[in-house]
Design an enzyme around this catalytic site. Sequence first.
Site, PDB file in Angstrom:
ATOM      1  N   PRO A   9       0.919  -1.247   0.054  1.00 35.40           N
ATOM      2  CA  PRO A   9      -0.051   0.069  -0.207  1.00 35.40           C
ATOM      3  C   PRO A   9       0.946   1.285   0.230  1.00 35.40           C
ATOM      4  CG  PRO A   9      -0.234  -1.020   2.038  1.00 35.40           C
ATOM      5  CD  PRO A   9       0.573  -2.035   1.211  1.00 35.40           C
ATOM      6  N   ASN A  10       0.213   2.125  -0.768  1.00 32.00           N
ATOM      7  CA  ASN A  10       0.838   3.688  -0.825  1.00 32.00           C
ATOM      8  C   ASN A  10       1.996   3.710  -1.607  1.00 32.00           C
ATOM      9  OD1 ASN A  10      -1.387   4.917   0.543  1.00 32.00           O
ATOM     10  ND2 ASN A  10      -0.458   3.960   2.342  1.00 32.00           N
ATOM     11  N   ARG A  17       5.582  12.318  -3.293  1.00 31.48           N
ATOM     12  CA  ARG A  17       5.614  13.054  -1.805  1.00 31.48           C
ATOM     13  C   ARG A  17       6.552  12.439  -1.115  1.00 31.48           C
ATOM     14  NH1 ARG A  17       0.154  12.905   1.233  1.00 31.48           N
ATOM     15  NH2 ARG A  17       1.571  13.872   2.532  1.00 31.48           N
ATOM     16  N   TYR A  22      11.769   8.717   1.017  1.00 26.92           N
ATOM     17  CA  TYR A  22      11.564   7.543  -0.085  1.00 26.92           C
ATOM     18  C   TYR A  22      12.221   7.854  -1.268  1.00 26.92           C
ATOM     19  CZ  TYR A  22       7.910   6.137   3.380  1.00 26.92           C
ATOM     20  OH  TYR A  22       7.249   5.826   4.416  1.00 26.92           O
ATOM     21  N   ASN A  73       8.156  -5.468  -0.929  1.00 26.13           N
ATOM     22  CA  ASN A  73       7.875  -4.212  -0.183  1.00 26.13           C
ATOM     23  C   ASN A  73       6.465  -4.312   0.505  1.00 26.13           C
ATOM     24  OD1 ASN A  73       7.874  -1.841   1.310  1.00 26.13           O
ATOM     25  ND2 ASN A  73       9.191  -0.962  -0.066  1.00 26.13           N
ATOM     26  N   ALA A  76       3.052  -0.673   5.049  1.00 29.92           N
ATOM     27  CA  ALA A  76       3.027  -0.412   6.367  1.00 29.92           C
ATOM     28  C   ALA A  76       2.351  -1.856   6.795  1.00 29.92           C
ATOM     29  CB  ALA A  76       1.947   0.522   6.712  1.00 29.92           C
ATOM     30  N   HIS A  79       4.132  -4.033   9.542  1.00 30.06           N
ATOM     31  CA  HIS A  79       3.993  -3.879  10.961  1.00 30.06           C
ATOM     32  C   HIS A  79       2.862  -4.534  11.557  1.00 30.06           C
ATOM     33  CE1 HIS A  79       7.059  -0.824   9.798  1.00 30.06           C
ATOM     34  NE2 HIS A  79       6.120  -0.023   9.129  1.00 30.06           N
ATOM     35  N   ASP A  86       1.368 -15.057   7.532  1.00 28.09           N
ATOM     36  CA  ASP A  86       0.876 -16.526   7.268  1.00 28.09           C
ATOM     37  C   ASP A  86       1.041 -17.008   5.758  1.00 28.09           C
ATOM     38  OD1 ASP A  86       0.262 -16.950   9.973  1.00 28.09           O
ATOM     39  OD2 ASP A  86      -1.820 -16.963   9.758  1.00 28.09           O
ATOM     40  N   GLU A  98      12.118  -9.498   1.925  1.00 25.45           N
ATOM     41  CA  GLU A  98      11.388  -8.325   2.355  1.00 25.45           C
ATOM     42  C   GLU A  98      12.516  -6.954   2.246  1.00 25.45           C
ATOM     43  OE1 GLU A  98       8.968  -8.355   5.896  1.00 25.45           O
ATOM     44  OE2 GLU A  98       9.628  -6.249   6.561  1.00 25.45           O
ATOM     45  N   HIS A 100      12.697  -2.698   2.218  1.00 28.77           N
ATOM     46  CA  HIS A 100      12.197  -1.277   2.551  1.00 28.77           C
ATOM     47  C   HIS A 100      13.178  -0.212   1.970  1.00 28.77           C
ATOM     48  CE1 HIS A 100       8.777  -2.892   4.936  1.00 28.77           C
ATOM     49  NE2 HIS A 100       9.867  -3.867   5.703  1.00 28.77           N
ATOM     50  N   LEU A 101      12.487   0.914   1.593  1.00 28.46           N
ATOM     51  CA  LEU A 101      13.293   1.904   1.060  1.00 28.46           C
ATOM     52  C   LEU A 101      14.106   2.627   2.217  1.00 28.46           C
ATOM     53  CD1 LEU A 101      10.622   3.262  -1.319  1.00 28.46           C
ATOM     54  CD2 LEU A 101      13.163   2.496  -1.972  1.00 28.46           C
ATOM     55  N   SER A 102      13.230   2.714   3.159  1.00 28.55           N
ATOM     56  CA  SER A 102      13.592   3.576   4.537  1.00 28.55           C
ATOM     57  C   SER A 102      14.196   2.608   5.388  1.00 28.55           C
ATOM     58  CB  SER A 102      12.699   4.336   5.212  1.00 28.55           C
ATOM     59  OG  SER A 102      11.457   3.523   5.569  1.00 28.55           O
ATOM     60  N   ARG A 107      12.742   4.843  12.566  1.00 29.89           N
ATOM     61  CA  ARG A 107      11.620   6.020  12.419  1.00 29.89           C
ATOM     62  C   ARG A 107      10.724   5.742  13.566  1.00 29.89           C
ATOM     63  NH1 ARG A 107       9.239   5.080   6.580  1.00 29.89           N
ATOM     64  NH2 ARG A 107       8.158   7.178   7.221  1.00 29.89           N
ATOM     65  N   ARG A 111       6.966   1.486  13.623  1.00 30.23           N
ATOM     66  CA  ARG A 111       7.663   1.008  12.359  1.00 30.23           C
ATOM     67  C   ARG A 111       8.874  -0.046  12.625  1.00 30.23           C
ATOM     68  NH1 ARG A 111       5.426   4.116   7.894  1.00 30.23           N
ATOM     69  NH2 ARG A 111       4.954   6.254   8.676  1.00 30.23           N
TER      70      ARG A 111
HETATM   71  O1  CA2 Z   1      10.420   2.266   3.879  1.00 26.91           O
HETATM   72  C1  CA2 Z   1       9.493   1.620   3.061  1.00 26.91           C
HETATM   73  O2  CA2 Z   1       9.639   1.024   2.096  1.00 26.91           O
HETATM   74  C2  CA2 Z   1       8.259   1.466   3.786  1.00 26.91           C
HETATM   75  O3  CA2 Z   1       7.829  -0.058   3.496  1.00 26.91           O
HETATM   76  C3  CA2 Z   1       7.259   2.179   3.020  1.00 26.91           C
HETATM   77  C4  CA2 Z   1       5.862   2.352   3.579  1.00 26.91           C
HETATM   78  C5  CA2 Z   1       5.781   2.452   5.189  1.00 26.91           C
HETATM   79  O4  CA2 Z   1       4.657   2.395   5.706  1.00 26.91           O
HETATM   80  C6  CA2 Z   1       6.926   1.410   5.666  1.00 26.91           C
HETATM   81  O5  CA2 Z   1       6.847   1.635   7.241  1.00 26.91           O
HETATM   82  C7  CA2 Z   1       8.270   1.463   5.206  1.00 26.91           C
HETATM   83  C8  CA2 Z   1       4.967   3.778   3.180  1.00 26.91           C
HETATM   84  C9  CA2 Z   1       5.163   3.938   1.843  1.00 26.91           C
HETATM   85  C10 CA2 Z   1       4.405   5.324   1.734  1.00 26.91           C
HETATM   86  O6  CA2 Z   1       4.950   5.642   0.561  1.00 26.91           O
HETATM   87  C11 CA2 Z   1       4.708   6.939  -0.007  1.00 26.91           C
HETATM   88  C12 CA2 Z   1       5.487   7.510  -0.905  1.00 26.91           C
HETATM   89  C13 CA2 Z   1       5.018   8.666  -1.302  1.00 26.91           C
HETATM   90  C14 CA2 Z   1       4.270   9.574  -0.634  1.00 26.91           C
HETATM   91  C15 CA2 Z   1       3.492   8.962   0.264  1.00 26.91           C
HETATM   92  C16 CA2 Z   1       3.753   7.574   0.894  1.00 26.91           C
END
Ligand code: CA2
Length: 142
Positions: A9-10, A17, A22, A73, A76, A79, A86, A98, A100-102, A107, A111
């Site tokens: 998601p997202n 943004r 990211y 990836n 969220a 978490h 499962d 798995e 993650h970018l961040s 954080r 997270r």
């Molecule tokens: O760091 C990552 O790759 C995450 O999986 C990114 C997720 C975050 O919930 C995880 O804790 C870590 C969120 C992705 C949201 O991406 C956005 C990108 C641009 C603008 C808003 C959200």
Amino acid sequence: MRILLIHGPNLNLLGQREPEIYGKATLAELEAAVSERAQSQGAAISCSQSNHEGELIDWIQEAPRTADAVIFNPGAYCHYSYALRDAIAAIAPLPVVEVHLSDISAREEFRHTSVTAPVCAAVFAGKGQQSYFDALDFLCRD
Ligand code: CA2
């Protein structure tokens, strides 16, 4: 090696943004970079993204029929989604890596936990696009 690259998601919002967290690349640009690198390592990548937990579970369950490994990836969902955990455990021994970018450990407190990580073959986080390259190197290391 056939690899599924799945985003949760997202992550379709990448590049629009929060570039300080990211990066500036869009999801399409990230997928292209990972696909190009995979090709140079003799692997083929198939990319998908969903904002829906059930759809992600369906794709994970189907993975053994079409792929040799998954780079995931979960966004969220990592978490708190025991359902995704499962699903990943259910397709063992197919490796799910798995990414993650961040750096989720540096954080917000919520997270710091990934409930999916313990059933994954490896986790790479905090290096942006390089997290995905590290996952590829891990899968193509033999
Ligand atoms: O760091 C990552 O790759 C995450 O999986 C990114 C997720 C975050 O919930 C995880 O804790 C870590 C969120 C992705 C949201 O991406 C956005 C990108 C641009 C603008 C808003 C959200």
